[in-house]
Design a protein around this motif. Structure first.
Motif, PDB file in Angstrom:
ATOM      1  N   SER A  68       2.979   6.293  -7.092  1.00  0.00           N
ATOM      2  CA  SER A  68       2.063   6.931  -7.926  1.00  0.00           C
ATOM      3  C   SER A  68       1.780   8.623  -7.651  1.00  0.00           C
ATOM      4  O   SER A  68       1.517   9.256  -8.771  1.00  0.00           O
ATOM      5  CB  SER A  68       0.707   6.580  -7.639  1.00  0.00           C
ATOM      6  OG  SER A  68       0.182   6.823  -6.389  1.00  0.00           O
ATOM      7  N   LYS A  69       2.451   9.053  -6.508  1.00  0.00           N
ATOM      8  CA  LYS A  69       2.666  10.338  -6.225  1.00  0.00           C
ATOM      9  C   LYS A  69       3.823  10.903  -7.182  1.00  0.00           C
ATOM     10  O   LYS A  69       3.595  12.185  -7.472  1.00  0.00           O
ATOM     11  CB  LYS A  69       2.797  10.853  -4.658  1.00  0.00           C
ATOM     12  CG  LYS A  69       1.662  10.631  -4.053  1.00  0.00           C
ATOM     13  CD  LYS A  69       1.682  11.197  -2.538  1.00  0.00           C
ATOM     14  CE  LYS A  69       0.572  10.992  -1.704  1.00  0.00           C
ATOM     15  NZ  LYS A  69       0.733  11.581  -0.255  1.00  0.00           N
ATOM     16  N   ARG A  91       0.915  -1.080  -0.127  1.00  0.00           N
ATOM     17  CA  ARG A  91      -0.192  -0.024   0.120  1.00  0.00           C
ATOM     18  C   ARG A  91       0.827   1.296   0.067  1.00  0.00           C
ATOM     19  O   ARG A  91       0.776   2.152  -0.703  1.00  0.00           O
ATOM     20  CB  ARG A  91      -1.012   0.182   1.210  1.00  0.00           C
ATOM     21  CG  ARG A  91      -1.721   1.283   1.367  1.00  0.00           C
ATOM     22  CD  ARG A  91      -2.580   1.327   2.520  1.00  0.00           C
ATOM     23  NE  ARG A  91      -4.031   0.447   2.244  1.00  0.00           N
ATOM     24  CZ  ARG A  91      -4.200  -0.745   2.839  1.00  0.00           C
ATOM     25  NH1 ARG A  91      -3.203  -1.156   3.693  1.00  0.00           N
ATOM     26  NH2 ARG A  91      -5.115  -1.363   2.550  1.00  0.00           N
ATOM     27  N   GLN A  92       1.775   1.244   0.885  1.00  0.00           N
ATOM     28  CA  GLN A  92       2.766   2.396   0.952  1.00  0.00           C
ATOM     29  C   GLN A  92       3.711   2.627  -0.433  1.00  0.00           C
ATOM     30  O   GLN A  92       3.931   3.750  -1.036  1.00  0.00           O
ATOM     31  CB  GLN A  92       3.756   2.188   2.074  1.00  0.00           C
ATOM     32  CG  GLN A  92       3.191   2.433   3.382  1.00  0.00           C
ATOM     33  CD  GLN A  92       2.304   3.654   3.693  1.00  0.00           C
ATOM     34  OE1 GLN A  92       2.909   4.774   3.592  1.00  0.00           O
ATOM     35  NE2 GLN A  92       1.291   3.598   3.931  1.00  0.00           N
ATOM     36  N   LYS A 136       1.268   4.182  -2.940  1.00  0.00           N
ATOM     37  CA  LYS A 136       1.081   5.765  -2.592  1.00  0.00           C
ATOM     38  C   LYS A 136       2.161   6.430  -3.028  1.00  0.00           C
ATOM     39  O   LYS A 136       1.954   7.375  -3.744  1.00  0.00           O
ATOM     40  CB  LYS A 136       0.917   5.432  -1.154  1.00  0.00           C
ATOM     41  CG  LYS A 136       0.807   7.229  -0.589  1.00  0.00           C
ATOM     42  CD  LYS A 136       0.601   7.183   0.892  1.00  0.00           C
ATOM     43  CE  LYS A 136       0.466   8.622   1.488  1.00  0.00           C
ATOM     44  NZ  LYS A 136       0.461   8.574   2.751  1.00  0.00           N
ATOM     45  N   TYR A 137       3.148   6.205  -2.599  1.00  0.00           N
ATOM     46  CA  TYR A 137       4.443   6.970  -3.064  1.00  0.00           C
ATOM     47  C   TYR A 137       5.058   6.950  -4.635  1.00  0.00           C
ATOM     48  O   TYR A 137       5.450   7.936  -5.127  1.00  0.00           O
ATOM     49  CB  TYR A 137       5.599   6.784  -2.148  1.00  0.00           C
ATOM     50  CG  TYR A 137       5.301   7.397  -0.711  1.00  0.00           C
ATOM     51  CD1 TYR A 137       5.292   8.515  -0.485  1.00  0.00           C
ATOM     52  CD2 TYR A 137       5.093   6.486   0.144  1.00  0.00           C
ATOM     53  CE1 TYR A 137       4.958   9.277   0.603  1.00  0.00           C
ATOM     54  CE2 TYR A 137       4.507   6.764   1.463  1.00  0.00           C
ATOM     55  CZ  TYR A 137       4.454   8.105   1.924  1.00  0.00           C
ATOM     56  OH  TYR A 137       4.335   8.702   2.943  1.00  0.00           O
ATOM     57  N   GLU A 144      -8.035  -0.997  -4.084  1.00  0.00           N
ATOM     58  CA  GLU A 144      -8.294   0.407  -3.466  1.00  0.00           C
ATOM     59  C   GLU A 144      -7.570   1.367  -4.165  1.00  0.00           C
ATOM     60  O   GLU A 144      -8.100   2.471  -4.689  1.00  0.00           O
ATOM     61  CB  GLU A 144      -7.769   0.235  -1.949  1.00  0.00           C
ATOM     62  CG  GLU A 144      -8.520  -0.570  -0.882  1.00  0.00           C
ATOM     63  CD  GLU A 144      -8.003  -0.566   0.370  1.00  0.00           C
ATOM     64  OE1 GLU A 144      -6.924   0.190   0.567  1.00  0.00           O
ATOM     65  OE2 GLU A 144      -8.206  -1.485   1.257  1.00  0.00           O
ATOM     66  N   PHE A 145      -6.341   0.842  -4.538  1.00  0.00           N
ATOM     67  CA  PHE A 145      -5.322   1.832  -5.585  1.00  0.00           C
ATOM     68  C   PHE A 145      -6.152   2.083  -6.798  1.00  0.00           C
ATOM     69  O   PHE A 145      -6.267   2.974  -7.289  1.00  0.00           O
ATOM     70  CB  PHE A 145      -4.169   1.088  -5.738  1.00  0.00           C
ATOM     71  CG  PHE A 145      -3.354   2.064  -6.569  1.00  0.00           C
ATOM     72  CD1 PHE A 145      -2.811   3.201  -6.266  1.00  0.00           C
ATOM     73  CD2 PHE A 145      -3.039   1.529  -7.823  1.00  0.00           C
ATOM     74  CE1 PHE A 145      -1.774   3.647  -6.913  1.00  0.00           C
ATOM     75  CE2 PHE A 145      -2.317   2.138  -8.944  1.00  0.00           C
ATOM     76  CZ  PHE A 145      -1.469   3.430  -8.471  1.00  0.00           C
ATOM     77  N   ARG A 192      -8.856   4.471  -7.535  1.00  0.00           N
ATOM     78  CA  ARG A 192      -8.576   5.781  -7.105  1.00  0.00           C
ATOM     79  C   ARG A 192      -7.961   6.192  -8.570  1.00  0.00           C
ATOM     80  O   ARG A 192      -7.526   7.499  -8.732  1.00  0.00           O
ATOM     81  CB  ARG A 192      -7.470   6.071  -6.014  1.00  0.00           C
ATOM     82  CG  ARG A 192      -8.001   6.029  -4.718  1.00  0.00           C
ATOM     83  CD  ARG A 192      -7.317   6.566  -3.803  1.00  0.00           C
ATOM     84  NE  ARG A 192      -6.110   5.830  -3.710  1.00  0.00           N
ATOM     85  CZ  ARG A 192      -5.767   4.906  -2.975  1.00  0.00           C
ATOM     86  NH1 ARG A 192      -6.870   4.324  -1.865  1.00  0.00           N
ATOM     87  NH2 ARG A 192      -4.771   4.333  -2.592  1.00  0.00           N
TER      88      ARG A 192
END
Length: 262
Positions: free
Chosen positions: A71-72, A64-65, A68-69, A95-96, A99
């Motif tokens: 894709s940012k 998950r982390q 998150k990073y 979940e990813f 979004r």
């Protein structure tokens, strides 16, 4: 200095220590086709060119982390998934993807190794079917996987059931079949499925399914249509098999590092 860019493919797949399948196959295929891979490891396997003997999923929170990073920081033009480890990893991926609904997702529903070893339990299969498949642009099961997922030994019937449960399209791959030609069949709700035929090169090869799905994802990242991406990927896989490597005592490995010109 002026830097150049390439289309980027997010890859979620398992580690095959033989280098024949899994995330290394994905990285090599995506790179060979002119894209940059963004690899996220989902599971560790005990595996060689003959079979899978065990697997352990990566901590879903770590994945998950990473998602998150990454894709940012980096644009993602396509997503390719392979072995996903367990149901909890699939939930994190879902979940990813929820979004990022505009990114094409190519899902290789890895269930069993060619030698018969399991890479997915019933819970993982159920979560993929119910949660992941409806978010994927295309799933790429081989004949064995299609029969299991679609609950029918008749390919047309199995694909129809998967489409009814939310799959946008099903590319039934023919590499595990018999005959002098390999036929890959795309089911997407059209009255007549579309097929691609290519000469069958004798024997079984380790990692062809991974290579095909990753190559399709690379084509989609480059802006090719799904059909054009399939055509390019099939030609690429055929080329890698023509120059297959002998790595271990089991199946030869497609040589994804060989120079290939589109």
């Amino acid at each position: 200095m002026k830097y150049h860019t390439r289309p980027q493919v997010l890859v979620l797949s398992g580690l095959d220590p033989s280098g024949g399948a899994g995330i290394q196959a994905d990285i090599q295929a995506i790179t060979s086709l002119g894209c940059h891979p963004l690899p996220v490891l989902t599971c560790l396997t005990v595996q060689d060119t003959r079979n899978v003997y065990g697997a352990e999923a990566v901590n879903p929170e770590l994945i998950r982390q990473q998602l998150k990073y990454v894709s940012k920081d980096a644009p993602i033009h396509a997503v390719k998934t392979g072995a996903l480890g367990n149901s909890a990893v699939v939930e994190v991926l879902v979940e990813f993807l929820a979004r990022h609904p505009d990114i094409p997702v190519i899902t290789d529903p890895v269930i069993k190794a060619a030698g018969g070893g399991d890479l997915a339990d019933d819970e993982l299969l159920g979560t993929m079917k119910e949660r992941l498949f409806p978010l994927a642009e295309m799933i790429t099961p081989n004949g064995i996987e299609l029969a299991l997922l679609g609950e029918s030994d008749i390919p047309d019937e199995a694909a129809r059931k998967l489409l009814e449960k939310g799959c946008a399209s099903v590319l039934a791959t023919g590499g595990h079949g018999t005959g002098i030609r390999i036929t890959n069949t795309l089911y997407n709700g059209s009255p007549t499925p579309m097929t691609w035929d290519i000469e069958r090169i004798g024997g079984e090869y380790h990692g062809t399914g991974c290579t095909l799905a990753a190559a399709i994802a690379a084509g989609r990242a480059q802006g090719l249509s799904p059909r054009a991406a399939i055509s390019q990927a099939q030609n690429y896989v055929h080329h890698t098999i023509l120059h297959a490597l002998k790595v271990g005592k089991g199946q030869p490995v497609p040589d994804r590092g060989i120079l290939w010109e589109r």
